[in-house]
Structure formats: structure tokens, C-alpha cells
Motif scaffolding. Structure first.
Motif, short mmCIF file in Angstrom:
data_model
loop_
_atom_site.label_atom_id
_atom_site.label_comp_id
_atom_site.label_asym_id
_atom_site.label_seq_id
_atom_site.Cartn_x
_atom_site.Cartn_y
_atom_site.Cartn_z
N GLY A 1 0.82 -1.20 0.00
CA GLY A 1 0.00 0.00 0.00
C GLY A 1 0.85 1.25 0.00
O GLY A 1 2.00 1.26 0.46
N CYS B 1 -1.57 -4.60 2.80
CA CYS B 1 -2.63 -3.59 2.71
C CYS B 1 -4.00 -4.25 2.52
O CYS B 1 -4.23 -4.94 1.51
CB CYS B 1 -2.33 -2.64 1.56
SG CYS B 1 -3.62 -1.42 1.25
N ASN C 1 -0.58 6.12 -3.88
CA ASN C 1 -1.49 4.98 -4.01
C ASN C 1 -1.59 4.48 -5.45
O ASN C 1 -2.68 4.16 -5.95
CB ASN C 1 -2.89 5.36 -3.50
CG ASN C 1 -2.87 5.81 -2.06
OD1 ASN C 1 -2.26 5.16 -1.21
ND2 ASN C 1 -3.51 6.93 -1.78
#
Length: 228
Positions: free
Chosen positions: A13, A54, A20
Motif C-alpha cells: 500500500g 494492505c 497509491n
């Protein structure tokens, strides 16, 4: 232990240079979902596994049809050595043969993955891994010194030595070797060249824009040909 070929996507992540980048909108989808879909269409790949710390990325992977493995957060930090990361994700992948795939190469075609798999399964030569690459025909310097040519007898660029750069679109290796060597490239690798376009890797905002623009254009052209 699964005996077929498993596509393993290691993804974490966040991103320092492109915020992102693995989950942000990309051509109506996102890089992770696109990569899972690409790999699921490749003949010879039995499973697709996404390894991440993530939860958001793991949810995207499951929705796209991949299996998931929750990674120890320690192996998703900037301080962990890449070699230790490779060993860790291989130890948590229950497959004899691993095709390590990079999520940030959306322009790679299924045919290129299939070519690498076929080469790995041939085993005509004594190699322990198959890795995608891109030929480099450029005049290279390091610390002011020419690396691949003599400036006093300069050749044409096409006559430079045959040097390749790993593009990390894929690398195929046994799980045992990946753990033992702590790498996705073996000690006796076989390199398979790919077109430069397919090798585009998203590492900056400019890369993201270029890759998305090309991806949309190529898919639009493909749709037009199918409709004709």
C-alpha cells in the motif's frame, strides 16, 4: 504444495512518488485489478496470488478473482532488503513454480507471459529461471567512463554489445530456488526479450500518465478492430 505455475504479485500500500499508484483509478480500473485480469487469461498459469500488507489491495485482489496472502508489515517497509522480501513472499506461496509479476507494467500482453512460460517448460538448456528483459542499445557511461564502447573508435548504436536490462514484467523460478537464492533471477538465468512498449514500468507521475494514455489508446484500437 501446488504443482502448477502460480503467478505471484507482491504489492504494498501507498507510494512515495505516485500516491497509491496500485489502487488509484487507471483507465477505468486500477493497476492491481488489471494485472490480475491479465494473468488469469494466460494459458499455463493455474493460480494468481496477491501478497500484500494492505487490506484495501487484498480486497481489490479478491474482487478481481485472485487468492490473497496477508504479508507481515515488516516486509513492506523501505528498510527491508529486497532479497529478504523475495524469500518471505516465496515462503508464503504454496506452489512449486512461481511466476513473479510486477503490477506496474499494464502494457504487458498475455502472449509475452505465455512465451516465458513455454521457454521455462522447454528446459532445453541448463537454466534455472526465465526472466523478461528489454535490449539496451545506448552509449553508457559510469563515473565519466564509457562502459560499452570505445569513444576513440565509436561504432553505430546497432553494433553495440548485446546488453539487456531486466524489466521485471515477469520472472519464473522454482519456489525452492527463490527461497534459497533470495531472488527471482537464478544463477543461470535465461532472458527473453520483450518490446520496449510492453516494458513501460510506472515509477513516476509522468510514467503513470504515459502508461494510462497508451493503455487506453491500444485498447480503443483493439475494440475498433474487433467491431470492424
Amino acid at each position: 504444495m501446488a504443482t502448477g505455475i502460480t503467478a505471484l504479485i507482491g504489492v504494498r500500500g501507498g507510494s512515495k512518488r505516485v500516491a497509491n499508484k496500485n489502487s488509484r483509478p487507471f483507465a477505468g480500473s486500477n493497476l492491481l485489478a488489471i494485472k490480475v485480469a491479465q494473468l488469469k487469461c494466460v494459458p499455463g498459469i493455474d493460480r494468481v496470488i496477491v501478497n500484500s500488507e494492505c487490506d484495501e489491495l487484498l480486497a481489490i485482489a479478491r474482487h478481481a478473482g485472485a487468492e490473497t496472502v496477508k504479508r507481515d508489515p515488516m516486509f513492506a517497509t523501505d528498510s527491508v532488503l529486497t532479497s529478504d522480501y523475495y524469500r518471505h513472499i516465496a515462503e508464503n506461496c504454496d506452489s512449486d513454480i512461481i511466476l513473479s509479476a510486477t503490477v506496474t507494467t499494464p502494457l504487458a500482453r498475455s502472449e509475452s507471459y505465455q512465451a516465458g512460460i513455454e521457454r521455462f517448460l522447454e528446459k532445453e538448456e541448463h537454466f534455472d529461471s526465465v526472466t523478461s528483459c528489454v535490449p539496451i542499445k545506448e552509449f553508457l557511461y559510469r563515473d565519466g567512463v564509457a562502459l560499452n564502447y570505445d569513444p576513440a573508435a565509436q561504432v553505430r548504436s546497432q553494433d553495440l554489445p548485446n546488453i539487456v536490462a531486466l524489466n521485471y514484467v515477469y520472472s519464473i523460478i522454482t519456489r525452492t530456488d527463490m527461497i534459497r537464492l533470495k531472488n527471482i533471477v537464478g544463477r543461470k538465468p535465461c532472458f527473453v526479450s520483450m518490446p520496449r512498449l510492453e516494458s513501460i514500468d510506472i515509477d513516476t507521475s509522468e510514467d503513470f500518465f504515459i502508461a494510462e494514455t497508451l493503455y487506453q489508446q491500444l485498447h480503443q484500437e483493439l475494440s475498433t478492430r474487433k467491431a470492424a
